[in-house]
Design an enzyme around this catalytic site. Structure first.
Site, PDB file in Angstrom:
ATOM      1  N   LEU A 111     -10.557  -3.738   3.183  1.00 15.41           N
ATOM      2  CA  LEU A 111      -9.611  -2.986   2.340  1.00 15.41           C
ATOM      3  C   LEU A 111      -8.509  -2.327   3.166  1.00 15.41           C
ATOM      4  CD1 LEU A 111      -8.978  -1.878  -0.520  1.00 15.41           C
ATOM      5  CD2 LEU A 111     -10.349   0.120   0.089  1.00 15.41           C
ATOM      6  N   ASP A 112      -7.279  -2.654   2.858  1.00 18.88           N
ATOM      7  CA  ASP A 112      -6.115  -2.024   3.506  1.00 18.88           C
ATOM      8  C   ASP A 112      -6.051  -2.252   5.008  1.00 18.88           C
ATOM      9  OD1 ASP A 112      -5.652  -1.048   0.987  1.00 18.88           O
ATOM     10  OD2 ASP A 112      -6.322   0.972   1.430  1.00 18.88           O
ATOM     11  N   GLU A 113      -6.823  -3.207   5.503  1.00 15.73           N
ATOM     12  CA  GLU A 113      -6.860  -3.413   6.946  1.00 15.73           C
ATOM     13  C   GLU A 113      -6.198  -4.715   7.376  1.00 15.73           C
ATOM     14  OE1 GLU A 113      -7.833  -1.289   9.108  1.00 15.73           O
ATOM     15  OE2 GLU A 113      -9.391   0.003   8.271  1.00 15.73           O
ATOM     16  N   HIS A 168       0.859  -1.181   0.000  1.00 19.16           N
ATOM     17  CA  HIS A 168       0.000   0.000   0.000  1.00 19.16           C
ATOM     18  C   HIS A 168       0.890   1.224   0.000  1.00 19.16           C
ATOM     19  CE1 HIS A 168      -2.827   3.116   1.294  1.00 19.16           C
ATOM     20  NE2 HIS A 168      -3.756   2.339   0.769  1.00 19.16           N
ATOM     21  N   GLY A 220      -6.687   3.913   1.449  1.00 24.18           N
ATOM     22  CA  GLY A 220      -7.458   4.074   0.233  1.00 24.18           C
ATOM     23  C   GLY A 220      -6.703   4.775  -0.877  1.00 24.18           C
TER      24      GLY A 220
END
Lengths: 283, 283, 283, 283
Positions: free
Chosen positions: B227-229, B192, B201
């Protein structure tokens, strides 16, 4: 004694640097350090910071200012011309945790931070001993959500009385009202114990631990009315790993906090930090 | 050839290390590297990773496993015993930006990342030339929000066909469905382009620029349905300043992204990363 | 109160870890942290550090030692078993520059460095005030090349009287004789104001400036009879550039020195540093 | 297309900046970035680098140069005025190890390093494939101590034929003769695989390992006739520990080397590096 500082911001256009440097050359001033930045050379804002040496600065200072105001008018400048030896006066606000206060006091004592510190204000007594051992008056003003208005009134009085230029919140842990902030725009420096904008607000180390991050940080910023949203001056991080629990993160955090805050304060005192919109330019 | 790896997790209690090390000693295995961690020695979970050398490991491997399963039962262990020379098989997913792919291919070619790379899948053709120059098959599967289901079906087939253990999203830029993620739990590694959890995000560099941060970072994490977690494997940062515009931040970001991703992939391939709850233990 | 530490070094061979961990398990001791390293599993030396919790450790300590001495004999171990709460006693030697002393005192006061500090010895009076403000006795013993023998005699007497385990040279600036060093092998920690082995000896910042380096560092090491050649415990660096003159390098250097020394002292006090040949293993 | 660069060095005195900025303003040139440094405002040397935008620069370039030469004369300036789009031409010299070459090629391909690379010269064939895959001619010129003179003659011919401005020794491993160095003063950039001045010369990683250092580094510098003693452009380090053997140090070293060299080359290509005495000013 002959070292001066010239700070400028104005709409960008050709000829600004030329006008300023001609002015300095005409006054036999030698440029020691010069930084400039433009947000956009077309229609942006231009910022400049110059340190210069000028023979007989103390006696010529007023004359220089008069002369320069003409240039300033031509270019619609915001500006300040000052002697470097005219140091800022700093008040430190503190609560129970003393690591940031200590770092500032030691950097100050060793001459790495150049300022006057006429007073320290605490909302607990924890800091009294160390502050007084440095020969600095300590004011104990208990503060909490309930008595914010009267507390701030007392504080503002003291700041006025001592003619304070900079307020450093060295882990002060109290929220300031818009009234207080408005009285010292871009003059209140806070240290936030996280790498903003991650973990805004309370308990960042607990939340960082829960998220399993591999780095933790700290952020020094100017205080505005938006909690933790003011212009960032400096940030730094340290590596952590799965073995570090919340207590370890706090310990590691303290070490970053004091370093980051000391750096931000030092830069502010040297007039290196310029606020523009919600960001800083650090020369 | 005689180097093996033993990976264990189980409820913590006294005697685990003793049982494991006695088992290894009885089999003339010499411990080369050993790491352990307990979330809480009282009622927590215990994790261990041991690299050992055992004479004639290839011929004795099955026998060792049979023996060890008895110990494992006693302590309710999740475990894996494997030869180091049994390397993982990696698929790389890529889109238009190639810096992360390149870094992986070079680290792989120079022997710093040890794996097999049977295929690279791209949703654009940009990566074909470089991938094929390394003698690796490149599959072009155009992907977008609209055709996600059929695209993932094709991808999953390829992953099965090539017997893939690890999927690296090297700036793949597409969101995976729960179906795909479920097929490869803790086996999909993403990079990310921000220092999570800040700027989760899209467009993190634009938002970082607007916020005026002084450091930007990148985060490599396992992909989960949030998402992204997913669990963070590795993070790092670089210093930026007011002169850096969004384009500069992206450029600096690319350099951190490829470094961080390569490190995370390397650790995963060496079985150094253990997922526990939503965090990682990195030995 | 029940936390103990076991430190071991011995010729490497299979079965060591098994014997140790079985011993701990048999005594209901739970391993909290364990580190091991072998210089060479074939004919090398094996090192181990274990922190464990053992019910009723204070009352069982002697019995454990008796038991363990049998295991130790079998494997020809050098070993130490001790309670974590049996903290080391530290003497700090100081001269005129106080930044390292300060850092140690603050880390100590805030609980980040756990030790007793029964005395500070200075060859100038500069440190007296700060030392006494912490309630620590300060001994002023003027020292120079000329009176080294008698000075060291006095110092060694004080160290004996106060039962000192660790001597920290916090910018002490005097060379110790072989006699003094021999009395405290691997117990004297120095901070050298350069990134050893570059700029060994005097005036490193001046020489660093002349060479035009882009990073300066500091090194903490154990003192041996070879000047600045003892085993390195920790090093770190900071970035500098062409604008920094020798004075700036010294200022930046001070900040690294205090950090590096504090880290080295902390690790030593936690028994994390093992000297082997002229190097350290840091667990 | 209208972006230009002005580089200046001259004896320091008041009025330099004024003259330059007036010249730029008179030509409607807008300053985009400006850096200056004086070794000593009294009798020192003054250095300046300005990036500016000037309407119709391509057609006005010659006229600007003519005009500026008058100012230059007044202040005894060494100076260069050039269009940014007039990029430098780089030759890379390489041997068997390719990590530095690769990094340069990728940074170049991705547009992060802006230069032309008309040829790569190798004293082994190892680099041919990768170089040619980028469409760059590769010249194999076996080189050793014995044939140095004729080899350098061939190389110098090629450099002349291809009109080369910069020579990057990407782990070239051969010593250049004074003759060769004199032909390209401050134009040959080397990467030394240690943190100079520690471990000058051969086998730095072996010697670093023996010394037990906790950080290893790399240094990029201009080549002079003193082996490894030329002006340092950039340095960086990585952390290592007792577990890392010489092979590990080399691996970690490779990663620093390629980063440091790429940074140094980038800065040189952007005219940010000025050699003064045996040091560099990096703007």
């Amino acid at each position: 004694q002959n070292r001066g500082r010239l700070l400028i911001s104005c709409p960008d256009q050709p000829g600004i640097v030329s006008a300023i440097s001609t002015f300095l050359a005409d006054n036999n001033a030698n440029i020691m350090e010069s930084n400039q930045y433009s947000t956009d050379p077309k229609e942006g804002t231009f910022f400049m910071r110059i340190e210069f040496e000028c023979p007989d600065l103390p006696t010529k200072e007023e004359e220089l200012k008069t002369q320069f105001s003409l240039i300033a008018q031509t270019f619609s400048m915001d500006w300040k011309l000052k002697s470097v030896y005219d140091v800022k006066r700093t008040a430190i606000f503190v609560s129970k945790e003393l690591h940031c206060l200590r770092e500032l006091l030691f950097e100050w004592q060793s001459g790495d931070i150049i300022t006057e510190i006429p007073l320290v204000i605490g909302n607990h007594e924890h800091a009294r001993q160390i502050v007084e051992s440095f020969g600095i008056p300590f004011y104990y003003i208990p503060a909490s959500k309930e008595n914010r208005a009267e507390v701030e009134e007392k504080q503002l009085e003291l700041l006025k009385e001592y003619n304070i230029d900079v307020i450093v919140l060295a882990r002060y842990m109290q929220i300031l009202t818009p009234n207080f902030v408005a009285a010292h725009p871009s003059e209140i420096i806070n240290i936030h114990h996280s790498f903003l904008p991650a973990f805004i607000g309370a308990n960042p180390h607990k939340r960082a631990h829960e998220r399993g991050v591999k780095l933790i940080g700290a952020t020094s910023h100017y205080v505005t009315n938006e909690l933790d949203e003011g212009p960032i001056i400096e940030q730094d991080i340290n590596r952590v790993d799965h073995r570090d629990d919340v207590k370890d993160l706090k310990k590691i955090g303290r070490s970053i906090e004091r370093t980051v805050l000391a750096r931000a304060v030092k830069w502010h005192l040297e007039d290196r930090v310029i606020v523009f919109e919600n960001k800083t330019i650090v020369f």
